[in-house]
Design a protein around this motif. Structure first.
Motif, PDB file in Angstrom:
ATOM      1  N   HIS A 184      65.728  90.387  15.672  1.00  0.00           N
ATOM      2  CA  HIS A 184      64.540  91.126  16.130  1.00  0.00           C
ATOM      3  C   HIS A 184      63.621  90.268  16.982  1.00  0.00           C
ATOM      4  N   GLN A 185      63.908  88.939  17.069  1.00  0.00           N
ATOM      5  CA  GLN A 185      63.068  88.097  17.910  1.00  0.00           C
ATOM      6  C   GLN A 185      63.283  88.456  19.376  1.00  0.00           C
ATOM      7  N   ASN A 186      62.191  88.638  20.089  1.00  0.00           N
ATOM      8  CA  ASN A 186      62.211  89.059  21.502  1.00  0.00           C
ATOM      9  C   ASN A 186      62.938  90.378  21.702  1.00  0.00           C
ATOM     10  N   SER A 188      65.867  91.261  21.083  1.00  0.00           N
ATOM     11  CA  SER A 188      67.192  91.122  21.706  1.00  0.00           C
ATOM     12  C   SER A 188      68.207  92.039  21.029  1.00  0.00           C
TER      13      SER A 188
END
Length: 583
Positions: A184-186, A188
């Motif tokens: 879920h980071q950025n 992606s």
């Protein structure tokens, strides 16, 4: 109908006490019999309805608690999926092939998964498959089937697209929650692995059943026509009629030679059907309990009849008891029977006696009131006579002061003394007004102080502390001047050094408070007690404190009047309280 009831009630009131008691007990027995018949009818009705109500209630409460726990585990899986530390480790595993670092990451993941296993007692184990297909797990002993079906679990996670999905296994009494883990980071959203949580469904069902169901029952859960959980004796779904067109249903069937009541309901949370199978013996025991309850109610009703008979008898004798109590109070001199004795509606012997007694007391109170008014008139006349008196001692001292001033100093101040003296004499003798404004009373006091100043000089210190709004209040005439005079006689005359006399006044809670105090020698406790009991006579022939206090109480009531405070060497304070009323 209303007139008939009113007529019946009137006839009932005129009955003798014995007849009233017999009729009342008879009516109570009829009512008790009616309640008993209604109770048995209700018991049979409960017998007919208990089958469906009880089983559906048990099934509903059990499934609610079960699905509550499943939703809790689903929330845990979501927290685990979005855990930053887990995502960070999975990313490093995916991007780093160093064996030593992978070993460290595996230990960290194991620690993290172990923490989540302990967050619910119904989680058996947690399995995490990374993008390389490697498995990380924590929890209890797991079946090798999980590792063998790894590819199948991953495929199911891919289809779920990140949402939680419940997977069942036939005859295992276990279920699995599967999620696909995305980065879920950025945002992606790249795939990091698959999460699998093994749940002890049998333990959840056992706990919910022990909490909500005290009767022998068998629970089964199926996905469509395929059962995957059994909590009883029945393992063959073919024996139970499945009703796919109804969300909730029930049917009575004989299974293996025994009669059962079968209830089913469809879950709105997952695609499952819950079944509950209850033996008729358990329901019949409830009916037996109902019968025992009805017997207890019958006994209780008989007890109520007995208590009501006692209460009714007490009610009949209550007017007699009130009459006796009122007579005792009259014997003690208390003629206020309105709070202790009320007229009786019925016209039996007790009612007639009560009415005659009340009439007699009313006539006695009328005679007492007439005599009391005459006594008040006499007292009022006596007070008017007291107002016309003047203190000879004061008059003699004033004349001596005038003579001394005339012979020794020949000052014009003599005219001022004569003017004040004349004003005081006119107000003391006049009976035109019994009530005056406070400022008028203070004006009289100022003339009196002016005369006394010539006699005592600087030894007399007089202060007046009166709030402006109180000056327009009405007070009985000659209230303050006698109090100031007493302060001069019993304080100033007993001292060589200067004496301060202070008059203060204020309004509080619609009452007027006036205080006259001095810093004289004061009084011992013994003398003060005698003054409060009116055992000390006033010096001279002036208006004493007792007369002032009696006058206030007669005019306004016992709660008003004078209070005296004094202490040896600390002076004396006389406090006057009267209501703030217009003239």
């Amino acid at each position: 109908m209303k007139n008939w009831i009113s007529s019946a009630m009137n006839k009932y009131r005129q009955l003798k006490i014995k007849n009233k008691l017999i009729l009342t007990i008879l009516l109570i027995m009829i009512a008790s019999l009616s309640f008993l018949l209604i109770g048995f009818h209700y018991a049979f009705h409960v017998y007919d309805q208990l089958y469906y109500q009880k089983t559906t209630e048990v099934l509903h409460m059990s499934t609610n608690q079960l699905e509550k726990e499943l939703k809790n585990i689903e929330e845990i899986s979501y927290s685990l999926m979005t855990d930053n530390k887990i995502q960070k480790n999975l990313v490093e595993v995916k991007e780093n092939a160093n064996p030593y670092q992978r070993y460290q990451l595996e230990n960290e993941l194991w620690d993290l998964l172990t923490e989540y296993v302990g967050s619910s007692k119904y989680i058996h184990s947690i399995h995490l498959f990374d993008v390389n297909g490697d498995e990380y797990r924590a929890g209890g002993y797991t079946s090798p089937i999980i590792s063998e079906q790894k590819n199948e679990w991953i495929a199911i996670g891919e289809r779920s697209n990140g949402a939680n999905q419940w997977i069942t296994e036939t005859d295992s009494n276990k279920i699995f929650a599967i999620r696909k883990i995305r980065r879920h980071q950025n945002l992606s959203l790249e795939t990091l692995g698959t999460l699998l949580i093994q749940v002890n469904l049998d333990k959840i069902v056992e706990d919910s059943a022990s909490t909500n169901n005290k009767m022998t029952s068998n629970m089964m859960i199926s996905s469509g026509n395929n059962p995957f959980f059994y909590n009883g004796l029945f393992h063959e779904i073919e024996k139970i009629p499945y009703l796919p067109n109804t969300k909730v249903g029930y049917q009575i069937q004989t299974l293996d030679g025994e009669k059962y009541f079968i209830t089913h309901t469809t879950s709105s949370y997952v695609d499952w059907v819950y079944w509950n199978i209850v033996s008729f013996d358990a329901i019949i025991s409830k009916v037996k309990t109902t019968k025992y309850v009805m017997i207890a109610i019958f006994l209780l009703l008989n007890l109520v009849v007995l208590l009501m008979a006692i209460l009714f008898s007490s009610k009949l004798t209550k007017p007699i008891e009130q009459l006796v109590f009122a007579m005792k109070n009259v014997q003690k001199g208390d003629l206020s029977i309105n709070n202790t004795l009320q007229p009786v509606e019925s016209k039996d012997e007790v009612g007639i006696l009560t009415d005659h007694f009340i009439l007699m007391i009313d006539r006695i109170n009328t005679l007492i009131k007439e005599n009391y008014e005459k006594q008040l008139l006499i007292k009022d006349t006596e007070f008017k006579a007291l107002q016309a008196q003047i203190n000879p001692h004061f008059l003699y001292n004033t004349l001596e002061s005038i003579n001394w001033q005339a012979k020794m100093h020949q000052q014009t101040e003599i005219s001022s003394m004569v003017e004040s003296l004349g004003y005081l004499l006119r107000n003391a003798i006049s009976v035109k007004n019994d009530v005056v404004l406070l400022e008028e009373e203070l004006f009289i006091v100022s003339h009196y102080i002016r005369i006394q100043k010539y006699r005592y000089g600087d030894r007399l210190i007089f202060r007046e502390i009166i709030s402006p709004e109180t000056k327009k209040c009405y007070i009985p005439k000659l209230m303050i001047q006698p109090l100031v005079e007493n302060a001069i006689h019993y304080a100033l005359e007993m001292m060589i050094e200067p004496c301060e006399i202070k008059v203060s006044g204020y309004l509080q809670e619609s009452n007027l408070h006036i205080t006259v105090e001095d810093d004289g020698p004061g009084m011992e406790e013994e003398l003060l007690a005698k003054v409060r009991k009116q055992e000390v006579k006033t010096r001279g022939t002036g208006i004493g404190l007792y007369n002032i206090d009696s006058r206030i109480k007669l005019l306004y009531g016992e709660e008003f009047g004078l209070t005296i405070k004094s202490k040896s060497g600390m002076g004396t304070q006389v406090h006057l309280i009267i209501p703030n009323k217009w003239r």
